[in-house]
Enzyme design. Sequence first.
Site, PDB file in Angstrom:
ATOM      1  N   TYR A 143       0.935  -1.032  -0.098  1.00 10.69           N
ATOM      2  CA  TYR A 143       0.012  -0.005  -0.182  1.00 10.69           C
ATOM      3  C   TYR A 143       0.881   1.308   0.013  1.00 10.69           C
ATOM      4  O   TYR A 143       1.438   1.455   1.004  1.00 10.69           O
ATOM      5  CB  TYR A 143      -0.872  -0.241   1.237  1.00 10.69           C
ATOM      6  CG  TYR A 143      -1.995   0.813   1.267  1.00 10.69           C
ATOM      7  CD1 TYR A 143      -2.322   1.729   0.102  1.00 10.69           C
ATOM      8  CD2 TYR A 143      -2.924   0.844   2.367  1.00 10.69           C
ATOM      9  CE1 TYR A 143      -3.391   2.719   0.242  1.00 10.69           C
ATOM     10  CE2 TYR A 143      -4.134   1.649   2.325  1.00 10.69           C
ATOM     11  CZ  TYR A 143      -4.264   2.705   1.273  1.00 10.69           C
ATOM     12  OH  TYR A 143      -5.432   3.513   1.320  1.00 10.69           O
ATOM     13  N   LYS A 168      -1.073  -0.917  -4.166  1.00 13.06           N
ATOM     14  CA  LYS A 168      -2.391  -0.264  -4.044  1.00 13.06           C
ATOM     15  C   LYS A 168      -2.058   1.109  -3.735  1.00 13.06           C
ATOM     16  O   LYS A 168      -1.065   1.484  -2.914  1.00 13.06           O
ATOM     17  CB  LYS A 168      -3.134  -0.840  -2.701  1.00 13.06           C
ATOM     18  CG  LYS A 168      -4.443   0.097  -2.474  1.00 13.06           C
ATOM     19  CD  LYS A 168      -5.064  -0.501  -1.303  1.00 13.06           C
ATOM     20  CE  LYS A 168      -6.270   0.267  -1.058  1.00 13.06           C
ATOM     21  NZ  LYS A 168      -6.989   0.118   0.460  1.00 13.06           N
TER      22      LYS A 168
END
Length: 313
Positions: A143, A168
């Site tokens: 992320y 992400k």
Amino acid sequence: MTPADLATRLGIPSGPLFFPVTAYGPDGSVDLDAYRTHVRRGVEAGAAAVFACCGTGEFHALTPEEFETCVRAAVQETAGRVPVVAGAGYGTALAVRYARLAEAAGADGLLAMPPYLVIAGQEGLLRHYQEVAAATTLPVIVYQRDNALFTPETVVELARTDGIIGFKDGLGDLDLLQRIISAVRTEVPGDFLYFNGLPTAEQTQLAYRGIGVTLYSSAVFCFAPEIALAFHTAHRTGDDATAHRLLDGFYRPFVELRAQGRGYAVALVKAGVRMGGLDVGEVRPPLHEPTEDHVKQLARIIERGHALLDEDK
């Protein structure tokens, strides 16, 4: 579930990616019954995956014991119908601990969130995520946001790492993300997943779709699954007229309300879940509850969103 299996199941989602809130009782402890109900309703409403104890689930506020209990409950409630991806974060040693707890609880994968506080260089970030990936057999999605920002060259090395299956993006720099996608596509041929991880990702998803990113988080699905599903269908089928109507009438007002308070990306979502009849409690400190006026505004925005859906009938 192998990395290839999880990548396949996440790569062609049948519905929104569901990031459930974590429910707390009046005394502030985890309310496991309410949490189970929340997860079960989300799966029954059409979620393609459950991302348990991540940002919307207040990962930062959970003890390791609470984390493992909630992930295990999510796994039990999904019963294999959809994958369960659990959060993991903090410094490397704690991120490894959370990763192993998630594996013990039966999770199918990990969302590796930024390390705690420090601003690290690319070499240190790469080592951090490689050590997390090596600590378990679970596939890992990295992320990007806040203090975990990557160059295209580093993401290429992440994509080469066994067990890391996706990236992400919570930064929103589409120029950088396009260069990352291009570099990985050139240097590491094969399937590597990309997700739009900005708050209320639907607001920016048409732009992300333009550079080939079709996967996104949906916090709105927690409290207005019908609206989130309608947008997801419009996005998937290229029905931009419906997507624009929902963006103009629901998502933009919601995002503007969310901007009125720090931490509202979680606190407003929990308020919305409570409005739907499931008492998931308040957010834990250091987050705080929305004001009474903001809660009233949220109710009107949700009502407007449902009215937009009725216009299609």
